[in-house]
Write an enzyme that holds these catalytic residues in place. Structure first.
Site, PDB file in Angstrom:
ATOM      1  N   CYS A 136      28.459  41.076  25.369  1.00  0.00           N
ATOM      2  CA  CYS A 136      28.077  41.772  24.136  1.00  0.00           C
ATOM      3  C   CYS A 136      27.898  40.769  22.982  1.00  0.00           C
ATOM      4  CB  CYS A 136      29.078  42.878  23.814  1.00  0.00           C
ATOM      5  SG  CYS A 136      28.390  44.079  22.644  1.00  0.00           S
ATOM      6  N   HIS A 154      29.501  46.058  28.597  1.00  0.00           N
ATOM      7  CA  HIS A 154      30.922  45.689  28.627  1.00  0.00           C
ATOM      8  C   HIS A 154      31.513  45.871  30.026  1.00  0.00           C
ATOM      9  CE1 HIS A 154      32.010  44.800  24.434  1.00  0.00           C
ATOM     10  NE2 HIS A 154      31.026  45.636  24.122  1.00  0.00           N
ATOM     11  N   GLU A 169      34.077  44.547  31.333  1.00  0.00           N
ATOM     12  CA  GLU A 169      35.552  44.564  31.344  1.00  0.00           C
ATOM     13  C   GLU A 169      36.112  45.966  31.169  1.00  0.00           C
ATOM     14  OE1 GLU A 169      33.768  43.885  28.753  1.00  0.00           O
ATOM     15  OE2 GLU A 169      34.720  44.924  27.075  1.00  0.00           O
TER      16      GLU A 169
END
Ligand code: MN
Length: 251
Positions: free
Chosen positions: A110, A212, A214
């Protein structure tokens, strides 16, 4: 087997009368679950010491966060520019460029992918909805694990190999994106409206993603987590010998 040391950039945040170092634990969980040793890197310190910092790491995650100051890529601020973090720009732009130069395996997420692009000479869209109105909403309010738009991945790319797919529905929590891609980077993923969602370096292991991965750390079998395993594998390939200090490091 020694776990590769993976630095993860963090932000500063004012809370309860102090300036605190702040990072979504999802980054550290994803790195740890992939077999890496997560090390949080606050945006503090002398930029001249970044060579030393990079030398202590086997890999790097550039995390998400606020907008890069457009002055960093020679643009005037757009009226819809959001919060900027000068201390992060001052730390992370040289960090990204040293990491690339030294071929430190790097996963840029990001804001992180925007930082890499700017550090290597690219520019950003400062506000996608107004500068590039299209059919895809990129700044979704709500749970971070909502997959809101597809990304087409280049079949021969590092990102496609890491997630074992050439099309992936991703989460999307950004109002900025790569505009002009920096030299030495290659687009490897695009949204249906043409927004650049993934790129890679032409040398070493460098992957940028606008979504994202994660956020899916707790989801067994999420394809996105393959990015962290691929990063840790690349980092393991260059783990420095431990337990034996160099005779004289000169540093
Ligand atoms: Mn998006």
């Amino acid at each position: 087997m020694t776990r590769p040391a993976i630095g993860i950039t963090a932000r500063l945040r004012a809370a309860a009368g102090a300036i605190r170092i702040d990072l979504d634990q999802a980054y550290a969980r994803a790195v740890s679950d992939a077999g890496g040793l997560p090390l949080v890197l606050p945006p503090i310190g002398d930029p001249d010491r970044i060579d030393d910092l990079v030398a202590t790491l086997d890999g790097l995650v550039l995390s998400g966060g606020s907008d890069v100051d457009p002055a960093r890529y020679g643009a005037a601020p757009h009226p819809r520019l959001s919060e900027v973090a000068p201390e992060r720009d001052a730390f992370e732009l040289p960090l990204a460029s040293v990491a690339c130069r030294r071929r430190l395996p790097t996963l840029a997420i990001c804001r992180g992918c925007q930082v890499v692009n700017v550090a290597l000479g690219g520019t950003l869209w400062q506000d996608l909805p107004s500068e590039r109105p299209g059919s895809v909403a990129h700044d979704i309010d709500g749970p971070r694990t909502v997959r809101s738009h597809p990304v087409a991945l280049a079949p021969d790319s590092t990102v496609a190999r890491a997630v074992a797919a050439t099309r992936l529905d991703v989460n999307s929590l950004h109002h900025q994106a790569v505009r002009d891609l920096a030299p030495d980077l290659r687009v490897t993923g695009t949204a249906p409206d043409g927004t650049i969602e993934a790129f890679e370096g032409t040398d070493g292991w460098l992957v940028g993603v606008q979504w994202h991965p994660e956020a899916f750390w707790a989801e067994d079998g999420a394809p996105d987590l393959g990015l962290f395993r691929a990063l840790v594998r690349a980092a393991s390939g260059r783990v420095r010998p431990r337990g034996r200090a160099p005779a004289h490091s000169g540093r």
